[in-house]
Design an enzyme around this catalytic site. Structure first.
Site, PDB file in Angstrom:
ATOM      1  CB  THR A1315      17.963  40.009  66.310  1.00 22.93           C
ATOM      2  OG1 THR A1315      17.150  40.647  67.292  1.00 22.93           O
ATOM      3  CG2 THR A1315      19.100  40.929  65.909  1.00 22.93           C
ATOM      4  CB  CYS A1316      12.570  38.640  66.532  1.00 24.52           C
ATOM      5  SG  CYS A1316      12.745  39.910  67.798  1.00 24.52           S
TER       6      CYS A1316
END
Length: 1348
Positions: A1315-1316
């Site tokens: 998700t980063c």
């Protein structure tokens, strides 16, 4: 000019031949043969009887002039009959093949009649002397022929427009000459020609169809429908009188700088006479003048021999001896439509409503603000913004009538001739205040020697008069001066409406709608035409000037002696004499409204009418160019002339498009322009629909001319343009031109828009802030606002930026800014100055949009209409932001639009004051502003990181060796227990300084004391914010007061919730009952800081605050619209109270000025007064607006002031930089929450692939097929799984960097995500169904990190 009417003898012979034949049925052939014998005896060749009959019968009737085409402004004279013109334009002469007795009838048409009569008399005498025995027979035949000629003249007189005259005739100014039908037949010729007290026919002009006549003290001039000019009387004042109308045949129409040559006299449309000079306007709009030029009243510059030596007296004499030949005035490039002459000055009106004056400037009669003479036409500046429809000139005063019916006067005010309630002179046009105060608009004006007349408009037909008492302006016979407009009793006018007026030196004349002529005023010269008995008359009805004629001043009375049953077309008071034109007796209409002659006859005595442009344009659109070619050829030139005249005149364009209410009121409401915007749009659309390039070209040229005129006027009068009306006209005209669809055309727009920009640049701050912007806010609807005002400027701005400039700025290589008028470098890295000004004009439109929103709760157009993608892409945003920072450092405030939001004309919109486009943030897209905010955040983060590194080094440490969460760490590092998230967050934020909060945020989660595997590169932070917000908006019963030691107080009662939830809107709002203790306010402060941290770290939050929360963060006051959004039922109830139209509000609503709230803790209803004594103040129809306003302020402000204040303080603790001021409330909400509307197809278009996948791979096709088939809720879960947020970022999903990476072959493992980095790791599943199943399991268990 030739003496006598030489053309009459030859040209009219053919016209009258058939008339005389028809008039002589009783003349025996013997008489005719006797006449032939007589001619043979004289040696004259006989004329064949049959041939003579044929030549006569072919001209039985004098051809009537063809009717003029439908007028566009006011009726124009009928066209010249083409059959009578030679190739050179001069009338052709018919061959002399008519009978001699026909030629002898030319006395009817000119001064040659004496000669004809003497010839007949002498012929009879010679016959008798010679003893031929034919004397008696010839004399008898001559008598019969004379009787037949008189009968023919009567027929001619009755079949054509006839001109009657009466009054002073000492210089032949009535045109009677001597003898003739209807003329006096005094035996003593010295007695005839002093004054005629009753109307007599000017028979020498019968058949000439006189459309206009004018006169001075001792001369007169008549104009025919064929454009011929006839002069009679003494124009020079030196005794060179013309006793009968003489046609002017030659003129000098070359410009002064060209060697003057004599040309044929052009066709003339109208004429005016001064004391000793004349002026005329041709049908092509050229101005001519002739006569005495002592004061420069001919407008032809210095005397042609002014270079010769001589004293002042000789110079005056040379001027007085100037040629009587008409000469061109000016260059001929200006198109004139009418002219008026005073005693020594001249006024000329152009086709587009501008007034020029020249001649004697005594008393300020020229209107130039001084009393100097002027020998060339000079524009009357004070009337430049007035669409003048009519002009009039007295001896030493002048008047004009605007298209809206407003009367202006200037010059000598003695005797009250100006109507300003005093006798002062005025050197500049001044509105007649008495008429304005009474709300009277006029439709016609006339000036006499020292008095003025006017007809009130609106179809009232009321006659007004003022001025010198000896002219009898009151109409009652009184001789007192009248200083202000006074109504003349309609009973004196036969209870009829007045149709037309004219004023002479000391008398006046009016024509009523019933066709009657009334006169009043001085009567000593017989100029009134009243029945006077025999007082002062000779036995022949001729006055001697020395005897006078009864009372000096007469009341209004009907003129006697005009032919019964014939409609009066017009009447003219000229000097001390009067003319009246009557329609043909046979077939003449009895009702003036239907008279076929009233169109062209007397048209110059009436005000011009604005052309029906819309009607003409629609007519052209409805025509088939092939089938209706002739009609198109007629209407198209007429429409082109109309467009050129109206759209080049500020006054006409404003008056023509004035809304009915504005046109009727003397002082329009300052909040509106008074324009009928719907009509403006309709006319523009109709013109464009014509499909005629020549019409579009005419509109473009006229618009450019008007913009140049507005610019010149503003530059000329910039320092002293104090007249509010002038400024109003400029702004209103500019709005009309701004609405032109031509501005949106790339070719025409690049010509017109810079001119429009230049005009706005010259407007004063008052003109923009108090007129332009408020008018745009009040008058323009959404469609016109966006399509006609915003879009053309956007297109011009885009074209001005240029592809090369956009490329350079996009790469960050901004050009060096140029120096602006303020001394600062201009924004945009040296952007074109017109592009910058166009951006500022868009700022004016945006200001109007905000004013509308403030007034009504709704903007004209959405804020997104102002987004300029090209500008956002081309600007070097970092450079623009640094300019903004420098502006703050200079102590000029925020410098942003938001900081000056309450000012309708912020400084950044003024010429030379724009420093950075960050001052016009509404032009930048939300994405561009987001990049600026992120840039600001990164600058602050890097600054704090550097400071942390320095602090660590000073302490002998390196930042990389510091433990997680250390105060000296370069990041804001928080360790959060999932089971106690809110408490951990509160403690962490409370322990940090504001500088710490601006460091990059990193989160470590613990679950049951065990740290999770997730490494925060952005994804963990996203989840932290989502979870914290979710906890904050949980049921209030989970929030309890924390002790100062951080542990929950099990014995304390449950605290009220932080927020309340409205079940209808599903919005959360601050709870008025929430505790205001320090601990409670700390939670509100944490909530604000969380929003700020989310913005600074680029995280979207699932927050459901109402729009009013973001409006208040931007410093705006709450409104009823805000309350309706938060609580629809409550807002609707208050709106119902406002809309209720009954008189029983107290009984129906039964409300006082109080707010009631149920307290769940005590179980009681708490009452709060909205104002002192509110509990005893009932809500009524008179105070309900106050009640609603106070109620809204209480609900959205005062009742939650402590809670919202803490929230705002926490938010600004993190987001306190200037970049936040770039955002609107809507954009701020989008920045916090993201866009709830997601478009997976847009995400598919921008997705990149890695690890062996590409867009055409089977697994990828299966993936997107599954995604697009998911419901919206599951699509949002997938988005949250892959990116940590279920909303689209600012600008939509097309702005989200997203990667799908192959994570191996077919497997039972679930998809995973980084998700980063917004990366989805997708195994290559062997079928679509398996992919759907594995993906569904993954998104259903998306919370947490390190899941296997």
């Amino acid at each position: 000019m030739e003496p006598g009417s030489s053309d009459s003898d030859e040209e009219r012979d053919g016209d009258l031949a058939g008339t005389l034949r028809a008039a002589l049925p009783d003349v025996s052939r013997s008489a005719v043969r006797g006449d032939d014998a007589f001619r043979r005896a004289r040696g004259t060749a006989p004329v064949d009887d049959q041939r003579s009959v044929r030549s006569a019968s072919s001209m039985t009737r004098v051809p009537l002039p063809t009717r003029a085409p439908a007028p566009t402004r006011r009726p124009s004279p009928p066209p010249h009959p083409p059959a009578s013109c030679s190739s050179s334009g001069a009338p052709t002469r018919r061959p002399d093949t008519v009978m001699t007795h026909v030629a002898s009838a030319s006395f009817v048409l000119g001064p040659a009649h004496h000669g004809s009569t003497r010839i007949l008399d002498e012929t009879g005498a010679r016959g008798r002397r010679r003893g031929h025995g034919l004397g008696p027979a010839i004399a008898a035949a001559a008598e019969r022929r004379r009787a037949a000629e008189l009968q023919a003249a009567r027929h001619l007189h009755e079949r054509h427009v006839a001109l009657y005259a009466w009054g002073r005739c000492d210089a032949g100014q009535l045109g009677f000459g001597a003898g003739g039908f209807g003329a006096p037949t005094s035996r003593d010729s010295s007695e005839a020609a002093e004054a005629y007290p009753t109307p007599r026919s000017v028979s020498s002009l019968d058949g000439r169809d006189v459309t206009h006549v004018a006169g001075g003290a001792r001369h007169s001039v008549a104009v025919t429908s064929a454009g011929e000019v006839y002069a009679f009387g003494d124009c020079s004042g030196e005794g060179k009188a013309l006793s009968a109308p003489t046609r002017l045949r030659e003129a000098v129409i070359d410009p002064p700088e060209v060697t003057a040559t004599t040309n044929a006299m052009p066709r003339v449309a109208t004429v005016a006479c001064g004391q000793r000079h004349c002026a005329a306007v041709t049908t092509s709009g050229v101005l001519l003048s002739w006569g005495n030029e002592e004061f420069g009243q001919l407008g032809q510059g210095p005397p042609r021999d002014s270079s010769s030596k001589g004293d002042a007296k000789s110079l005056i004499r040379r001027r007085a001896d100037a040629s009587m030949m008409p000469r061109l005035v000016g260059s001929g490039h200006v198109k004139f439509t009418s002219v008026a002459c005073g005693a020594g000055h001249t006024l000329a009106l152009t086709a587009n409503g501008r007034v020029f004056s020249f001649g004697r400037g005594a008393f300020g009669a020229l209107g130039h603000g001084d009393r100097l003479n002027c020998d060339v036409p000079r524009l009357v500046d004070a009337l430049w913004g007035v669409g003048v429809a009519q002009i009039a000139a007295g001896d030493n005063h002048s008047a004009s009538l605007s298209a809206s019916g407003r009367v202006y006067t200037w010059g000598r005010g003695k005797y009250g001739a100006l109507g300003h309630r005093d006798v002062d002179n005025r050197s500049r046009p001044t509105p007649v205040q008495a008429l304005d105060d009474a709300g009277v608009r006029c439709e016609q004006i006339a000036c006499g020697g020292d008095h003025t007349l006017a007809i009130a408009g609106g179809g009232s037909g009321v006659l007004l008069a003022w001025g010198r008492g000896s002219s009898g302006p009151a109409g009652t016979g009184a001789t007192a001066d009248v200083l202000t407009p006074t109504i003349i009793d309609r009973a004196l006018l036969g209870d009829e409406k007045v149709f037309q007026i004219s004023a002479g030196s000391k008398h006046s004349v009016a024509v009523t709608e019933g066709g009657c002529v009334y006169t009043w005023g001085a009567r000593t010269q017989g100029q009134l035409g009243h029945e006077l008995g025999d007082a002062g008359t000779s036995e022949h009805g001729v006055w001697k000037l020395s005897t006078g004629g009864g009372a000096a001043v007469s009341a209004v009375a009907k003129v006697a002696g005009l032919p019964a049953g014939r409609d009066v077309l017009y009447a003219v008071a000229a000097g001390d004499h009067t003319f009246a034109a009557v329609a043909p007796g046979k077939g003449a209409a009895t009702t003036r409204g239907r008279a076929p002659w009233s169109g062209a006859h007397g048209w110059s005595l009436r005000a011009i009418e604005l052309p029906p442009i819309l009607e003409l344009a629609e007519s052209i659109t409805a025509l088939d160019p092939e089938v209706d070619a002739d009609e198109c050829h007629r209407i198209v030139p007429e429409l082109i002339r109309a467009v050129e005249d109206v759209f080049s005149s500020p006054g006409f364009i404003v008056e023509g498009f004035a809304a009915p209410r504005f046109a009727e009121e003397s002082e329009s409401d300052a909040r509106t322009s008074g324009l009928d915007v719907t009509s403006v749009e309709a006319v523009y659309s109709a013109l464009c629909s014509c499909g005629r390039p020549e019409i579009i070209a005419a509109l473009a040229n006229a618009s450019a001319k008007l913009l140049e005129a507005l610019l010149d006027a503003l530059q000329r009068a910039k320092t002293d343009l104090e007249d509010v009306n002038d400024t109003r006209v400029v702004v209103a005209a500019m709005i009309v031109l701004w609405m032109s669809p031509l501005n949106g055309d790339p070719a025409l727009g690049d010509t017109l828009v810079p001119r429009l920009v230049a005009v706005t640049e010259q407007l004063t701050a008052t003109g923009v802030g108090d007129l332009l912007i408020p008018w745009l806010a009040a008058d323009i609807d959404a469609d016109v606002f966006e399509r006609r005002l915003v879009s053309p400027l956007m297109g011009f701005l885009t074209r001005s930026l240029g592809k090369d400039l956009a490329r350079k700025h996009h790469k960050g290589r901004g050009l060096v800014g140029s120096i602006g008028p303020s001394g600062r470098t201009s924004p945009g890295g040296g952007m074109d100055v017109f592009a910058v000004r166009a951006a500022q004009m868009l700022g004016m439109l945006h200001a109007a949009n905000e004013i509308r929103q403030k007034q009504t709760g709704e903007p004209i157009v959405p804020a997104s209409v102002f987004y300029s993608q090209s500008l956002s892409d081309s600007l070097n945003l970092r450079e623009e932001y640094m300019r903004l920072i420098q502006l703050d450092a200079d102590g000029l405030g925020t410098g942003t639009w938001g900081g000056d939001r309450m000012n309708s004309y912020p400084a950044c919109l003024r010429p030379g004051e724009l420093v950075t486009f960050c001052q016009l943030p509404f032009l930048l897209t939300a994405e561009a502003k987001g990049r600026i905010l992120q840039g600001e955040a990164n600058l602050q983060k890097r600054h704090e990181m550097r400071m942390s590194h320095l602090s660590a080094i000073q302490n002998g440490q390196f930042s990389n060796d510091l433990p997680f969460g250390s105060p000296d760490a370069p990041f804001l590092e928080l360790v959060i227990e999932r089971g106690n998230l809110l408490k951990n967050a509160l403690d962490a934020v409370a322990s940090k300084t504001p500088a710490d909060l601006k460091k990059p945020l990193r989160i470590k989660f613990k679950s049951d004391g065990v740290e999770e595997e997730g490494v925060d590169e952005g994804g963990v932070t996203k989840e932290f914010f989502q979870l914290m917000v979710r906890e904050m908006f949980k049921d209030a019963r989970t929030f309890v007061e924390f002790s100062e030691h951080g542990s929950e107080d099990k014995n304390s009662s449950l605290a009220p919730p932080m927020f309340t939830l409205d079940e209808e809107s599903r919005y959360h709002w601050f709870n008025p009952a929430a505790s205001v203790s320090a601990e409670s306010l700390a939670r509100f402060r944490l909530f604000g800081a969380a929003l700020g941290l989310a913005i600074y770290n680029g995280v979207c939050l699932d927050v459901h605050l109402p729009p009013v929360a973001y409006r208040r963060l931007c410093g705006m006051e709450p409104t009823l619209v805000d309350l309706c959004e938060l609580s629809p039922s409550l807002g609707e109830g208050l709106q119902t109270l406002l809309d209720y139209d009954g008189d029983d509000i107290e009984e129906v609503f039964y409300r006082d000025f109080v707010v009631e709230r149920f307290d769940a803790e005590t179980g009681r209803t708490l009452t709060t007064e909205l104002k002192p004594g509110g509990e005893h103040t009932a809500v009524t129809g008179g105070n309900r607006k106050e009640f609603v306003k106070l109620y809204v302020q209480h609900a959205l402000d005062k009742s939650v002031s402590a809670q919202f204040g803490a929230f705002k303080a926490g938010f600004e603790q993190v987001c306190g930089g200037p970049a936040l001021g770039l955002f609107t409330p809507t954009e701020l909400e989008l920045l916090v929450c993201g866009d709830p509307e997601i478009d997976m197809k847009a995400l598919e278009r921008v997705t990149k692939y890695d690890g062996g996948f590409d867009a055409d791979h089977r697994a990828i096709r299966d993936f997107w097929s599954v995604v697009h088939s998911l419901p919206i809720a599951d699509q949002k879960r997938l988005l949250f799984f892959a990116t940590g947020c279920d909303r689209a970022p600012v600008g939509g999903l097309e702005n989200l960097p997203f990667v799908v990476q192959r994570s191996g072959p077919d497997t039972e493992h679930l998809p995973t995500a980084h998700t980063c980095f917004n990366v989805l790791l997708l195994p290559e599943y062997d079928c679509q169904e398996k992919l759907r199943d594995r993906l569904a399991v993954a998104i259903a268990n998306a919370e947490g990190f390190g899941l296997q």
